[in-house]
Design a protein around this motif. Structure first.
Motif, PDB file in Angstrom:
ATOM      1  N   PHE A  20      -2.177 -12.692  21.913  1.00  0.00           N
ATOM      2  CA  PHE A  20      -1.659 -11.763  20.607  1.00  0.00           C
ATOM      3  C   PHE A  20      -0.760 -10.712  21.792  1.00  0.00           C
ATOM      4  N   SER A  21       0.599 -10.283  20.549  1.00  0.00           N
ATOM      5  CA  SER A  21       1.365  -9.131  20.880  1.00  0.00           C
ATOM      6  C   SER A  21       0.830  -8.689  22.801  1.00  0.00           C
ATOM      7  N   PRO A  22       1.848  -7.959  23.258  1.00  0.00           N
ATOM      8  CA  PRO A  22       1.546  -7.180  23.751  1.00  0.00           C
ATOM      9  C   PRO A  22       1.465  -6.057  23.537  1.00  0.00           C
ATOM     10  N   GLN A  23       1.599  -5.332  22.292  1.00  0.00           N
ATOM     11  CA  GLN A  23       1.092  -3.773  22.027  1.00  0.00           C
ATOM     12  C   GLN A  23      -0.835  -4.707  21.208  1.00  0.00           C
ATOM     13  N   LEU A  37       2.129 -20.746  39.947  1.00  0.00           N
ATOM     14  CA  LEU A  37       3.263 -21.241  39.638  1.00  0.00           C
ATOM     15  C   LEU A  37       3.308 -22.535  40.931  1.00  0.00           C
ATOM     16  N   ALA A  38       3.007 -23.337  41.033  1.00  0.00           N
ATOM     17  CA  ALA A  38       3.574 -24.458  41.650  1.00  0.00           C
ATOM     18  C   ALA A  38       5.549 -24.195  41.802  1.00  0.00           C
ATOM     19  N   PRO A  39       6.358 -24.732  42.832  1.00  0.00           N
ATOM     20  CA  PRO A  39       7.489 -24.186  43.044  1.00  0.00           C
ATOM     21  C   PRO A  39       8.432 -25.132  42.219  1.00  0.00           C
ATOM     22  N   GLN A  40       7.813 -26.128  41.202  1.00  0.00           N
ATOM     23  CA  GLN A  40       8.839 -26.015  40.234  1.00  0.00           C
ATOM     24  C   GLN A  40       8.028 -25.893  39.208  1.00  0.00           C
ATOM     25  N   GLY A  41       6.923 -24.892  38.652  1.00  0.00           N
ATOM     26  CA  GLY A  41       6.363 -24.397  37.979  1.00  0.00           C
ATOM     27  C   GLY A  41       7.455 -23.881  37.328  1.00  0.00           C
ATOM     28  N   ARG A  42       6.810 -23.911  35.410  1.00  0.00           N
ATOM     29  CA  ARG A  42       7.204 -23.217  34.205  1.00  0.00           C
ATOM     30  C   ARG A  42       6.383 -22.418  34.103  1.00  0.00           C
ATOM     31  N   LEU A  43       6.180 -20.938  33.626  1.00  0.00           N
ATOM     32  CA  LEU A  43       5.725 -20.431  32.873  1.00  0.00           C
ATOM     33  C   LEU A  43       6.246 -20.165  30.965  1.00  0.00           C
ATOM     34  N   LEU A  44       5.683 -20.564  30.305  1.00  0.00           N
ATOM     35  CA  LEU A  44       6.254 -20.052  28.939  1.00  0.00           C
ATOM     36  C   LEU A  44       5.422 -19.558  28.190  1.00  0.00           C
ATOM     37  N   THR A  45       6.803 -18.678  27.687  1.00  0.00           N
ATOM     38  CA  THR A  45       5.951 -17.691  26.594  1.00  0.00           C
ATOM     39  C   THR A  45       6.866 -17.705  24.991  1.00  0.00           C
ATOM     40  N   TYR A  46       6.312 -17.370  23.922  1.00  0.00           N
ATOM     41  CA  TYR A  46       6.792 -17.111  23.158  1.00  0.00           C
ATOM     42  C   TYR A  46       8.000 -15.335  22.829  1.00  0.00           C
ATOM     43  N   SER A  47       6.879 -14.518  23.839  1.00  0.00           N
ATOM     44  CA  SER A  47       7.053 -12.806  24.043  1.00  0.00           C
ATOM     45  C   SER A  47       8.415 -13.074  24.916  1.00  0.00           C
ATOM     46  N   ARG A  48       8.672 -11.624  24.150  1.00  0.00           N
ATOM     47  CA  ARG A  48      10.829 -11.554  24.558  1.00  0.00           C
ATOM     48  C   ARG A  48      10.415 -10.335  24.871  1.00  0.00           C
ATOM     49  N   SER A  49       9.132  -9.769  25.786  1.00  0.00           N
ATOM     50  CA  SER A  49       9.089  -8.229  25.258  1.00  0.00           C
ATOM     51  C   SER A  49       9.679  -7.642  26.610  1.00  0.00           C
ATOM     52  N   HIS A  97      -5.358 -15.653  10.755  1.00  0.00           N
ATOM     53  CA  HIS A  97      -4.883 -14.792  10.464  1.00  0.00           C
ATOM     54  C   HIS A  97      -6.569 -13.826  11.734  1.00  0.00           C
ATOM     55  N   SER A  98      -5.777 -13.229  12.854  1.00  0.00           N
ATOM     56  CA  SER A  98      -7.313 -12.280  13.056  1.00  0.00           C
ATOM     57  C   SER A  98      -6.955 -10.991  12.468  1.00  0.00           C
ATOM     58  N   ASP A  99      -8.042 -10.367  12.267  1.00  0.00           N
ATOM     59  CA  ASP A  99      -8.312  -9.704  11.836  1.00  0.00           C
ATOM     60  C   ASP A  99      -8.716  -8.453  12.595  1.00  0.00           C
ATOM     61  N   HIS A 100      -9.235  -8.473  13.655  1.00  0.00           N
ATOM     62  CA  HIS A 100      -9.424  -7.907  14.875  1.00  0.00           C
ATOM     63  C   HIS A 100      -7.686  -7.166  15.297  1.00  0.00           C
ATOM     64  N   PHE A 101      -6.884  -8.390  15.917  1.00  0.00           N
ATOM     65  CA  PHE A 101      -5.731  -8.342  15.776  1.00  0.00           C
ATOM     66  C   PHE A 101      -4.370  -7.909  15.005  1.00  0.00           C
ATOM     67  N   GLY A 102      -5.252  -7.950  14.307  1.00  0.00           N
ATOM     68  CA  GLY A 102      -4.148  -7.903  12.872  1.00  0.00           C
ATOM     69  C   GLY A 102      -3.097  -8.386  12.813  1.00  0.00           C
ATOM     70  N   GLU A 103      -2.987  -9.791  13.444  1.00  0.00           N
ATOM     71  CA  GLU A 103      -1.817 -10.720  13.361  1.00  0.00           C
ATOM     72  C   GLU A 103      -2.969 -12.279  13.678  1.00  0.00           C
ATOM     73  N   ALA A 104      -1.587 -12.867  13.225  1.00  0.00           N
ATOM     74  CA  ALA A 104      -1.479 -14.366  12.484  1.00  0.00           C
ATOM     75  C   ALA A 104      -1.395 -15.111  14.386  1.00  0.00           C
ATOM     76  N   PHE A 105      -1.875 -16.156  14.672  1.00  0.00           N
ATOM     77  CA  PHE A 105      -1.783 -16.902  15.557  1.00  0.00           C
ATOM     78  C   PHE A 105      -0.906 -17.622  15.882  1.00  0.00           C
TER      79      PHE A 105
END
Length: 305
Positions: free
Chosen positions: A165-168, A186-198, A24-32
């Motif tokens: 860490f989260s967008p906010q 990104l390559a033509p067949q590339g994929r960007l993956l993220t946990y964010s649903r923002s 958990h990061s105190d600076h960001f106030g969030e866990a990894f």
């Protein structure tokens, strides 16, 4: 992010439900990681939808890990590569060396990975990367916004693992400009993956020309209306649904028409979080989009009881 690791505050032990170690990061106030499990999250959000079997022996696989952190995402991907794997070129971006250092001190973390994967993580920690037959890793320590520019322009990535860490909390790495720069890589067949649903993140990726998909929940994760995002170039022939993803729902598409979709803006690429957040707040006040809480109320009303 601006500043040095020394300014990023304390890191504290954070156990997760699948037994894997996190911080958990105190600076960001969030866990990894999600409390459901650091390892589960890495496998569900980054390994499964990557479909690593696409990269057979003799092929090329270029990976960019944005916010290496404790190393879970890279380690899980490396562990899951086919035995006769592709030629691998890996790049990592990270400001703070401490998460990886602290992870490698934990026996429980070490026990998750094979010796070859642990050796690569240790080489990242000590040497800033590794060089092996058919496999090369380069770690760039510093602000990801400027470090990305140090990667040679012709390099295009098959996988971009975006795990800031989260967008906010860390809007610097979710800005319209930074996401556009990642989309460009990104390559033509590339994929960007993220946990964010923002909505802001998804709308920026869409404006960058990418097609959007919704990630499925990780094992043990509380099931919500969305669990993350897969973004691909429009001609990548990515299936509408696959292992770990599906099409965006009507609810998710409507989310992109609300005030929540106003982007984080950082045109010069060196603004502080406070400046980016204030700029967005002012834009939201005058954007004319539907209030996000109205979208929430409408979908609660329309959802089956």
């Amino acid at each position: 992010m601006n500043g040095s690791a020394a300014e990023l505050g304390a890191l504290r032990f954070y156990p997760t439900a699948d037994g894997s170690f996190s911080l958990h990061s105190d600076h960001f106030g969030e866990a990894f990681h999600n409390s459901a499990g650091a390892l589960n999250e890495a496998r569900a959000k980054f390994v499964q939808p990557a479909e690593l079997q696409r990269f057979s022996s003799g092929s090329q696989l270029r990976i960019l890990d944005v916010c290496l952190g404790l190393g879970y995402n890279t380690a899980a991907v490396l562990e899951a590569l086919p035995t006769a794997g592709p030629k691998l070129q890996w790049w990592g971006l990270e400001l703070d060396r401490r998460p990886l250092e602290q992870a490698l001190e934990q026996a429980s973390f070490q026990s998750l990975w094979s010796d070859p994967v642990l050796a690569k993580l240790e080489a990242i920690r000590v040497n800033g990367g590794w060089q092996e037959h058919n496999s090369r890793g380069i770690q760039l320590w510093g602000d990801a916004r400027s470090m990305l520019q140090q990667i040679p322009e012709p390099v295009r990535f098959d996988l971009i693992l975006l795990d800031a860490f989260s967008p906010q909390r860390c809007p610097e790495l979710w800005s319209e400009e930074f996401l556009g720069a990642l989309a460009h890589r990104l390559a033509p067949q590339g994929r960007l993956l993220t946990y964010s649903r923002s909505a802001a993140v998804r709308a920026s990726l869409k404006r960058a020309g990418l097609s959007l998909f919704s990630l499925l929940p990780a094992p043990g994760e509380r099931v919500g209306w969305s669990s993350g995002t897969l973004a691909t170039p429009p001609d990548s022939n990515c299936p509408q649904a696959g292992p770990g993803w599906r099409l965006l729902s009507a609810m998710e598409w409507e989310h992109l028409q609300t005030r929540a979709a106003v982007p984080f803006r950082d045109p010069v690429g060196n603004a502080t979080a406070e400046v980016i957040l204030e700029r967005r707040r002012l834009e939201q006040e005058h954007c004319g989009h539907e209030a996000t809480n109205a979208w929430q109320r409408r979908w609660r009303r329309d959802s089956p009881s």
